[in-house]
Write a protein that holds these residues in place. Sequence first.
Motif, PDB file in Angstrom:
ATOM      1  N   ARG A   1       4.827   1.665  -0.250  1.00  0.00           N
ATOM      2  CA  ARG A   1       4.561   3.017  -0.753  1.00  0.00           C
ATOM      3  C   ARG A   1       4.818   3.037  -2.258  1.00  0.00           C
ATOM      4  N   LYS A   2       3.871   3.576  -3.016  1.00  0.00           N
ATOM      5  CA  LYS A   2       4.036   3.709  -4.460  1.00  0.00           C
ATOM      6  C   LYS A   2       5.002   4.860  -4.716  1.00  0.00           C
TER       7      LYS A   2
ATOM      8  N   TYR B   1       7.234   0.179  -6.292  1.00  0.00           N
ATOM      9  CA  TYR B   1       7.028   0.321  -4.851  1.00  0.00           C
ATOM     10  C   TYR B   1       8.363   0.397  -4.127  1.00  0.00           C
TER      11      TYR B   1
END
Length: 149
Positions: free
Chosen positions: A45-46, A37
């Motif tokens: 957010r990945k 992340y």
Amino acid sequence: MKSARLVALAALALSVAAGAAHALDFKSVGANPAVLYDAPSAKGRKVFVAPRGMPVEVVLTYGDWTKVRDAAGDLSWVESKMLTAKRSLIVSANSAKVRASAEDGAALAFTADKGVLLDRLDPAASGWVKVRHRDGQAGFVKASEVWGE
């Protein structure tokens, strides 16, 4: 006299900090792939799914999260429980020669292409690391040809 002590103390602090900066801590992604992340939260957010065994450099730990650097130099966060102390290395040379013993002239055990993961069996000594390929072949590779040591 007092300023000389302060200068000496500052020099000592800088030398200790410089020595600590060279001590790198590496771990590997555990048995399951791990989501990386952009923040220390599953709500972040990945940015990448790291495959099992991928080596990472530990930058810092914050609660249940670890900030890591990958072989490309990218920084991200991963849940600490997804990492293991078992060490893997990634071949950084175009073609690494893995030798039967830790010598340039030793018999060639196998070659490993750039990006191949190897299990680290023993830490580097005299510039060589003992490794094993997932097919079971083992030998010694130059530490300069792998990342994660």
